[in-house]
Design a protein around this motif. Structure first.
Motif, PDB file in Angstrom:
ATOM      1  N   UNK A   1       0.708  -1.171   0.099  1.00  0.00           N
ATOM      2  CA  UNK A   1      -0.124   0.094  -0.133  1.00  0.00           C
ATOM      3  C   UNK A   1       0.782   1.339   0.156  1.00  0.00           C
ATOM      4  N   UNK A   2       1.904   1.265   0.566  1.00  0.00           N
ATOM      5  CA  UNK A   2       2.770   2.560   0.933  1.00  0.00           C
ATOM      6  C   UNK A   2       3.489   2.704  -0.484  1.00  0.00           C
ATOM      7  N   UNK A   3       4.018   1.376  -1.270  1.00  0.00           N
ATOM      8  CA  UNK A   3       4.739   1.574  -2.394  1.00  0.00           C
ATOM      9  C   UNK A   3       3.650   2.092  -3.499  1.00  0.00           C
ATOM     10  N   UNK A   4       2.467   1.703  -3.441  1.00  0.00           N
ATOM     11  CA  UNK A   4       1.261   2.077  -4.386  1.00  0.00           C
ATOM     12  C   UNK A   4       1.105   3.533  -4.234  1.00  0.00           C
ATOM     13  N   UNK A   5       1.125   4.268  -3.128  1.00  0.00           N
ATOM     14  CA  UNK A   5       0.981   5.666  -3.078  1.00  0.00           C
ATOM     15  C   UNK A   5       2.393   6.252  -3.047  1.00  0.00           C
ATOM     16  N   UNK A   6       3.142   5.757  -3.221  1.00  0.00           N
ATOM     17  CA  UNK A   6       4.655   6.334  -3.643  1.00  0.00           C
ATOM     18  C   UNK A   6       5.073   6.924  -2.242  1.00  0.00           C
ATOM     19  N   UNK A   7       4.922   6.304  -1.013  1.00  0.00           N
ATOM     20  CA  UNK A   7       5.146   6.817   0.279  1.00  0.00           C
ATOM     21  C   UNK A   7       6.713   6.220   0.291  1.00  0.00           C
ATOM     22  N   UNK A   8       7.733   7.168   0.620  1.00  0.00           N
ATOM     23  CA  UNK A   8       9.092   6.656   0.563  1.00  0.00           C
ATOM     24  C   UNK A   8       9.430   6.103   2.067  1.00  0.00           C
ATOM     25  N   UNK A   9      10.102   5.214   2.147  1.00  0.00           N
ATOM     26  CA  UNK A   9      10.535   4.639   3.540  1.00  0.00           C
ATOM     27  C   UNK A   9      11.131   5.577   4.225  1.00  0.00           C
ATOM     28  N   UNK A  10      11.944   6.580   3.637  1.00  0.00           N
ATOM     29  CA  UNK A  10      12.516   7.647   4.282  1.00  0.00           C
ATOM     30  C   UNK A  10      11.769   8.954   3.953  1.00  0.00           C
ATOM     31  N   UNK A  11      11.118   9.541   4.990  1.00  0.00           N
ATOM     32  CA  UNK A  11       9.952  10.525   4.624  1.00  0.00           C
ATOM     33  C   UNK A  11      10.805  11.864   4.032  1.00  0.00           C
ATOM     34  N   UNK A  12      12.055  12.065   4.781  1.00  0.00           N
ATOM     35  CA  UNK A  12      12.659  13.113   4.290  1.00  0.00           C
ATOM     36  C   UNK A  12      13.423  13.001   3.181  1.00  0.00           C
ATOM     37  N   UNK A  13      13.406  12.091   2.052  1.00  0.00           N
ATOM     38  CA  UNK A  13      14.378  11.897   1.264  1.00  0.00           C
ATOM     39  C   UNK A  13      13.818  13.247   0.026  1.00  0.00           C
ATOM     40  N   UNK A  14      14.898  13.542  -0.572  1.00  0.00           N
ATOM     41  CA  UNK A  14      14.656  14.489  -1.533  1.00  0.00           C
ATOM     42  C   UNK A  14      13.495  14.514  -2.542  1.00  0.00           C
ATOM     43  N   UNK A  15      13.386  13.201  -3.018  1.00  0.00           N
ATOM     44  CA  UNK A  15      12.386  13.357  -4.148  1.00  0.00           C
ATOM     45  C   UNK A  15      10.795  13.339  -3.537  1.00  0.00           C
ATOM     46  N   UNK A  16      10.959  13.246  -2.153  1.00  0.00           N
ATOM     47  CA  UNK A  16       9.548  13.020  -1.347  1.00  0.00           C
ATOM     48  C   UNK A  16       8.907  14.526  -1.117  1.00  0.00           C
ATOM     49  N   UNK A  17       9.874  15.501  -1.178  1.00  0.00           N
ATOM     50  CA  UNK A  17       9.183  16.798  -1.160  1.00  0.00           C
ATOM     51  C   UNK A  17       9.535  17.208   0.579  1.00  0.00           C
ATOM     52  N   UNK A  18       8.716  17.863   0.826  1.00  0.00           N
ATOM     53  CA  UNK A  18       8.985  18.591   2.264  1.00  0.00           C
ATOM     54  C   UNK A  18       8.292  17.351   3.333  1.00  0.00           C
ATOM     55  N   UNK A  19       9.517  17.374   4.502  1.00  0.00           N
ATOM     56  CA  UNK A  19       8.966  16.121   5.736  1.00  0.00           C
ATOM     57  C   UNK A  19       7.617  16.202   6.110  1.00  0.00           C
ATOM     58  N   UNK A  20       6.955  17.428   6.194  1.00  0.00           N
ATOM     59  CA  UNK A  20       5.591  17.469   6.359  1.00  0.00           C
ATOM     60  C   UNK A  20       4.680  16.767   5.541  1.00  0.00           C
ATOM     61  N   UNK A  21       4.953  17.039   4.333  1.00  0.00           N
ATOM     62  CA  UNK A  21       4.290  16.225   3.286  1.00  0.00           C
ATOM     63  C   UNK A  21       3.964  14.716   3.606  1.00  0.00           C
ATOM     64  N   UNK A  22       5.406  14.206   3.507  1.00  0.00           N
ATOM     65  CA  UNK A  22       5.765  12.790   3.655  1.00  0.00           C
ATOM     66  C   UNK A  22       4.920  12.178   5.008  1.00  0.00           C
ATOM     67  N   UNK A  23       4.885  13.009   6.072  1.00  0.00           N
ATOM     68  CA  UNK A  23       4.273  12.533   7.291  1.00  0.00           C
ATOM     69  C   UNK A  23       2.845  12.552   6.967  1.00  0.00           C
ATOM     70  N   UNK A  24       2.205  13.445   6.351  1.00  0.00           N
ATOM     71  CA  UNK A  24       0.748  13.540   6.035  1.00  0.00           C
ATOM     72  C   UNK A  24       0.447  12.484   5.151  1.00  0.00           C
ATOM     73  N   UNK A  25       1.214  12.143   4.193  1.00  0.00           N
ATOM     74  CA  UNK A  25       0.946  10.761   3.402  1.00  0.00           C
ATOM     75  C   UNK A  25       0.758   9.419   4.059  1.00  0.00           C
ATOM     76  N   UNK A  26       1.748   9.159   4.933  1.00  0.00           N
ATOM     77  CA  UNK A  26       2.031   8.215   5.682  1.00  0.00           C
ATOM     78  C   UNK A  26       0.675   8.067   6.550  1.00  0.00           C
ATOM     79  N   UNK A  27       0.322   9.209   7.324  1.00  0.00           N
ATOM     80  CA  UNK A  27      -0.592   9.199   8.293  1.00  0.00           C
ATOM     81  C   UNK A  27      -2.041   8.850   7.736  1.00  0.00           C
ATOM     82  N   UNK A  28      -2.264   9.506   6.381  1.00  0.00           N
ATOM     83  CA  UNK A  28      -3.422   9.176   5.538  1.00  0.00           C
ATOM     84  C   UNK A  28      -3.575   7.497   5.124  1.00  0.00           C
ATOM     85  N   UNK A  29      -2.491   6.997   4.936  1.00  0.00           N
ATOM     86  CA  UNK A  29      -2.353   5.773   4.662  1.00  0.00           C
ATOM     87  C   UNK A  29      -2.787   4.684   5.498  1.00  0.00           C
TER      88      UNK A  29
END
Length: 328
Positions: free
Chosen positions: A257-285
């Motif tokens: 599910x995380x892979x399908x939604x392109x949620x990175x294992x490392x939320x702060x990776x450069x291609x993921x955008x801001x750290x806050x956005x990565x956390x929001x995506x993970x919490x939504x999943x």
């Protein structure tokens, strides 16, 4: 009050778990005793419970390497792990063969040898743990405690976070027991004050006796007399704890599910955008997964298979067995 039974002749056609609790039935045990009451069964466990014999204990102890982390040597009044380890290393260096029971007793008099997870080294004992899992859904293993000399004990008063069955294999052991469980939320006894009063009851186990101590009940075992050493086995039944649910959550956030939604294992990776956005995506999943009707059953399946791997070792076999109901 402690449940006390006498078992002069345990039938041979019982399952391993039924053999552990006979003459109490499984239904009665889980309804009246499991997690609630201490139970003592006097009988002939050594004749009918093929867990680990004294000769097997001595052989495996001899074959194990000096640095085996599952072996602990505890000398009276010595708290240094290094000094205890060095003392056992010097002792083991003198062995040319597996010692006899009397030889080991004289060499360790006043001290205690603990061999944790010894069932992993003995095939039929490991199989026994697998069978116990099928009845209890608790991962289990066997620890062996060898003591020689009056009052020899591995620990002072303590409690376990697991339910424990004790089988007395050699000699005698006095178990000082407090029937009232520890009510604090501490996971280990070192974070709690020991009972201030004397034990509520003392039970003497002789060869073949079984003692069941529920989790969080204070106890203190001591070897009896100097004429014969004591060897007892403990089968610890590790339940699923509330904290284990985080393992399933971790699996959700690392799974398909995380892979399908392109949620990175490392939320702060450069291609993921801001750290806050990565956390929001993970919490939504995570919220999406928790809202599904089958979330609890999927979590139970995942955690049960994870426990099964501890006693079966083969993930694919565990999944097939659980799905088919053979481990239910």
């Amino acid at each position: 009050m402690i449940r006390h039974s006498v078992n002069p002749a345990r039938p041979r056609d019982l399952s391993p778990f039924e053999s552990m609790i006979y003459p109490v039935s499984a239904e009665q045990f889980f309804e009246e005793i499991w997690g609630k009451r201490i139970m003592v069964i006097e009988g002939t466990a050594n004749d009918t419970l093929p867990i680990i014999s004294t000769d097997e204990f001595l052989r495996v102890l001899f074959e194990a390497g000096v640095g085996t982390p599952s072996i602990r040597y505890l000398m009276p009044g010595e708290t240094s792990i290094e000094r205890n380890h060095d003392a056992f290393s010097r002792l083991k260096a003198t062995w040319q063969r597996a010692p006899s029971l009397s030889e080991l007793a004289s060499q360790v008099e006043g001290s205690t040898l603990v061999f944790n997870q010894i069932a992993e080294r003995i095939q039929h004992a490991h199989k026994w743990c697998q069978e116990i899992f099928k009845a209890t859904k608790c991962a289990s293993n066997v620890n062996a405690y060898f003591g020689s000399g009056e009052g020899a004990s591995a620990f002072g008063p303590h409690f376990d976070s697991e339910d424990v069955f004790i089988v007395q294999t050699e000699g005698e052991k006095d178990w000082l027991l407090w029937e009232t469980p520890e009510l604090s939320n501490a996971m280990v006894y070192k974070n709690c004050d020991p009972p201030s009063g004397p034990p509520e009851v003392t039970v003497r186990l002789t060869v073949g006796d079984i003692l069941y101590v529920p989790r969080r009940h204070w106890h203190w075992p001591k070897t009896v007399g100097n004429d014969h050493p004591s060897l007892h086995l403990t089968m610890q039944l590790t339940p699923l704890y509330a904290k284990d649910i985080w393992r399933w959550i971790e699996n959700v956030l690392h799974g398909e599910g995380a892979q399908e939604k392109n949620i990175s294992y490392t939320l702060s990776s450069a291609e993921q955008g801001s750290l806050g956005e990565g956390i929001k995506q993970a919490m939504a999943l995570l919220q999406e997964e928790l809202a599904k009707p089958d979330a609890s059953s999927r979590a139970e399946l995942f955690l049960t298979i994870r426990r099964m791997r501890q006693v079966f070792g083969d993930k694919s076999f565990c999944r097939r067995s659980y799905s088919a109901g053979s481990c239910s």
